[in-house]
Design a protein around this motif. Structure first.
Motif, PDB file in Angstrom:
ATOM      1  N   ALA A   1     -17.237  24.141 -27.812  1.00  0.00           N
ATOM      2  CA  ALA A   1     -16.628  24.952 -28.858  1.00  0.00           C
ATOM      3  C   ALA A   1     -16.732  24.237 -30.201  1.00  0.00           C
ATOM      4  O   ALA A   1     -16.654  23.017 -30.286  1.00  0.00           O
ATOM      5  CB  ALA A   1     -15.170  25.227 -28.526  1.00  0.00           C
TER       6      ALA A   1
ATOM      7  N   VAL B   1     -12.246  28.849 -33.817  1.00  0.00           N
ATOM      8  CA  VAL B   1     -13.047  28.079 -32.870  1.00  0.00           C
ATOM      9  C   VAL B   1     -14.082  29.014 -32.270  1.00  0.00           C
ATOM     10  O   VAL B   1     -13.739  30.062 -31.722  1.00  0.00           O
ATOM     11  CB  VAL B   1     -12.163  27.471 -31.767  1.00  0.00           C
ATOM     12  CG1 VAL B   1     -13.028  26.865 -30.658  1.00  0.00           C
ATOM     13  CG2 VAL B   1     -11.239  26.414 -32.353  1.00  0.00           C
TER      14      VAL B   1
ATOM     15  N   PRO C   1      -5.965  27.650 -32.946  1.00  0.00           N
ATOM     16  CA  PRO C   1      -6.886  27.166 -31.916  1.00  0.00           C
ATOM     17  C   PRO C   1      -7.490  25.819 -32.298  1.00  0.00           C
ATOM     18  O   PRO C   1      -7.755  25.549 -33.466  1.00  0.00           O
ATOM     19  CB  PRO C   1      -7.967  28.252 -31.895  1.00  0.00           C
ATOM     20  CG  PRO C   1      -8.004  28.757 -33.310  1.00  0.00           C
ATOM     21  CD  PRO C   1      -6.577  28.692 -33.804  1.00  0.00           C
TER      22      PRO C   1
ATOM     23  N   SER D   1     -10.576  23.018 -30.889  1.00  0.00           N
ATOM     24  CA  SER D   1     -11.693  22.816 -29.983  1.00  0.00           C
ATOM     25  C   SER D   1     -11.310  21.819 -28.891  1.00  0.00           C
ATOM     26  O   SER D   1     -10.740  20.760 -29.161  1.00  0.00           O
ATOM     27  CB  SER D   1     -12.908  22.306 -30.746  1.00  0.00           C
ATOM     28  OG  SER D   1     -13.927  21.919 -29.850  1.00  0.00           O
TER      29      SER D   1
ATOM     30  N   ARG E   1      -2.984  25.547 -22.943  1.00  0.00           N
ATOM     31  CA  ARG E   1      -4.335  25.941 -22.561  1.00  0.00           C
ATOM     32  C   ARG E   1      -4.271  27.008 -21.488  1.00  0.00           C
ATOM     33  O   ARG E   1      -3.469  26.946 -20.571  1.00  0.00           O
ATOM     34  CB  ARG E   1      -5.133  24.748 -22.054  1.00  0.00           C
ATOM     35  CG  ARG E   1      -6.625  25.082 -21.925  1.00  0.00           C
ATOM     36  CD  ARG E   1      -7.466  23.913 -21.487  1.00  0.00           C
ATOM     37  NE  ARG E   1      -8.874  24.257 -21.557  1.00  0.00           N
ATOM     38  CZ  ARG E   1      -9.848  23.521 -21.020  1.00  0.00           C
ATOM     39  NH1 ARG E   1      -9.554  22.395 -20.394  1.00  0.00           N
ATOM     40  NH2 ARG E   1     -11.114  23.894 -21.120  1.00  0.00           N
TER      41      ARG E   1
ATOM     42  N   VAL F   1     -10.878  25.748 -25.488  1.00  0.00           N
ATOM     43  CA  VAL F   1      -9.989  25.855 -26.634  1.00  0.00           C
ATOM     44  C   VAL F   1      -8.549  25.594 -26.195  1.00  0.00           C
ATOM     45  O   VAL F   1      -8.130  26.009 -25.114  1.00  0.00           O
ATOM     46  CB  VAL F   1     -10.119  27.257 -27.299  1.00  0.00           C
ATOM     47  CG1 VAL F   1      -9.756  28.360 -26.325  1.00  0.00           C
ATOM     48  CG2 VAL F   1      -9.287  27.348 -28.562  1.00  0.00           C
TER      49      VAL F   1
END
Length: 297
Positions: free
Chosen positions: A52, A66, A233, A235, A274, A280
Motif C-alpha cells: 500500500a 492509502v 488510514p 499504510s 486493522r 492498511v
C-alpha cells in the motif's frame, strides 16, 4: 520459509468453527512476482505482491489516502511463485477469502443472486491469460451475491453435498484508494446492524483458549464505530517494518451482525485498528479508541 513471531502465532491460533470449501485453504498459486512470503501476507502486510502507498494525488491539507494496488498477476516466464489464500476472479477483479465469516448453517439466508460457477484451473503455473472470469483455485462451485452487501465487495461460494453446506465469503479489497475507515470498514454495513459484541485478550487468542467476554452495547462501542468510519488510514508496510506485531498489546473484537455474519477487528494499544489482511491500518480518534479499550478488561 522463514517465519517471524506473527507467523508462529498464527500456527497456534484456534481452529475456526465455520465450514469452508476444502479447496479454499492455503494453496500455492503464482499470484505475485516479487511479493513477500505467505506468512507475512496472512499476518502482516497485504495480499500477494501488494504494498500500500500514500496517494500522491491527495490535495494539500487533506488526510492522505492509502492506495491498495490491484493484485499483480503472474508471468509464467519469470518462474516466480508466491503462496496465497483462495481466490476467485469476478468481473475482472480478484476476490480473496474474506475476513468476515458466516456459519455454514446461516449461509443460505445470505445467498443472493447466482453470479456464475467457478472453474478450477488456477495453480502455481497459471499465467495471466488463465485468470479469466470466474477462474479460481477453490474448485468448481457456484458463486452468489451476498444479501445486504455490494457484490463489488463481497461474494459467496456455496454448494451442498449430501445435505451438508459448504460456504465461504470472498472480498475485493485491492485496486482501491482508502481515504478513511468508511472506504473499507464502511463496506461491511455495520451501522445499526451489530446484534452483539465480544472481545478476547491476546493471551486467549494466541493460546487458543477462546475466552470470549461480552462487550456491552452503549456509548463506548457506538463512539468507537463512528470514529472508525472517520479514522485516518495508514499504510501497513511501514508499520510492519517497525514491528507492530512484535508487541502483544492488542485485543480482538468480534461483532456479530443481524444477518449472523461475524466481523473480527484487531485493536492495537497504540490506537490502531486493522480489519482482515488489507495492507492498511486505521488510526482512530484517541478519545473514542481509549473509551472502548478501557472497557476491554
Amino acid at each position: 520459509m522463514k517465519q517471524g513471531f506473527e507467523g508462529k502465532m498464527e500456527q497456534k491460533r484456534r481452529p475456526r468453527k465455520m465450514v469452508y470449501i476444502a479447496a479454499s485453504v492455503l494453496v500455492a498459486a503464482g499470484i505475485g512476482l516479487a511479493g513477500p512470503s505467505v506468512m507475512k501476507q496472512l499476518n502482516g502486510t497485504a495480499s500477494p505482491n501488494q504494498v500500500a502507498q500514500v496517494d500522491p494525488g491527495t490535495p494539500a491539507g487533506n488526510t492522505a489516502g492509502v492506495v491498495i494496488p490491484k493484485i499483480e498477476l503472474p508471468d509464467k516466464s519469470s518462474g516466480a511463485v508466491a503462496d496465497m489464500i483462495g481466490l476467485v476472479v469476478y468481473q475482472g477483479n480478484i476476490y480473496t477469502q474474506a475476513a468476515i465469516r458466516i456459519e455454514a448453517g446461516d449461509a443460505a439466508a445470505l445467498r443472493g443472486e447466482k453470479l456464475g460457477r467457478t472453474t478450477s484451473g488456477i495453480d502455481e503455473w497459471s499465467g495471466k491469460d488463465e485468470y479469466t472470469e470466474l477462474a479460481s483455485n477453490i474448485g468448481e462451485t457456484d458463486i452468489y451475491a451476498v444479501k445486504g452487501y455490494d457484490s463489488g465487495f463481497l461474494v459467496m461460494s456455496y454448494t451442498e453435498v449430501d445435505g451438508q453446506v459448504f460456504a465461504e465469503l470472498y472480498e475485493h479489497t485491492n485496486g482501491i484508494t482508502v481515504n478513511s475507515g468508511a472506504d473499507l470498514i464502511g463496506k461491511l454495513n455495520l451501522d445499526g446492524r451489530i446484534a452483539s459484541a465480544q472481545w478476547e485478550s491476546f493471551d486467549s487468542w494466541n493460546n487458543g483458549k477462546q475466552q470470549y467476554l461480552p462487550l456491552p452495547e452503549g456509548a463506548a462501542l457506538n463512539g468507537f464505530m463512528s470514529a472508525l468510519n472517520a479514522a485516518k488510514p495508514l499504510s501497513a508496510d511501514s508499520l510492519m517494518a517497525q514491528g507492530i506485531y512484535d508487541n502483544e498489546d492488542r485485543k480482538l473484537v468480534y461483532l456479530e451482525l443481524a444477518d449472523k455474519a461475524r466481523v473480527e477487528l484487531t485493536l492495537f494499544g497504540k490506537g490502531l485498528v486493522r480489519y482482515g489482511n488489507a495492507p492498511v491500518f486505521f488510526e482512530v480518534e484517541p478519545g473514542a479508541f481509549q473509551a472502548l479499550w478501557d472497557n476491554l478488561k
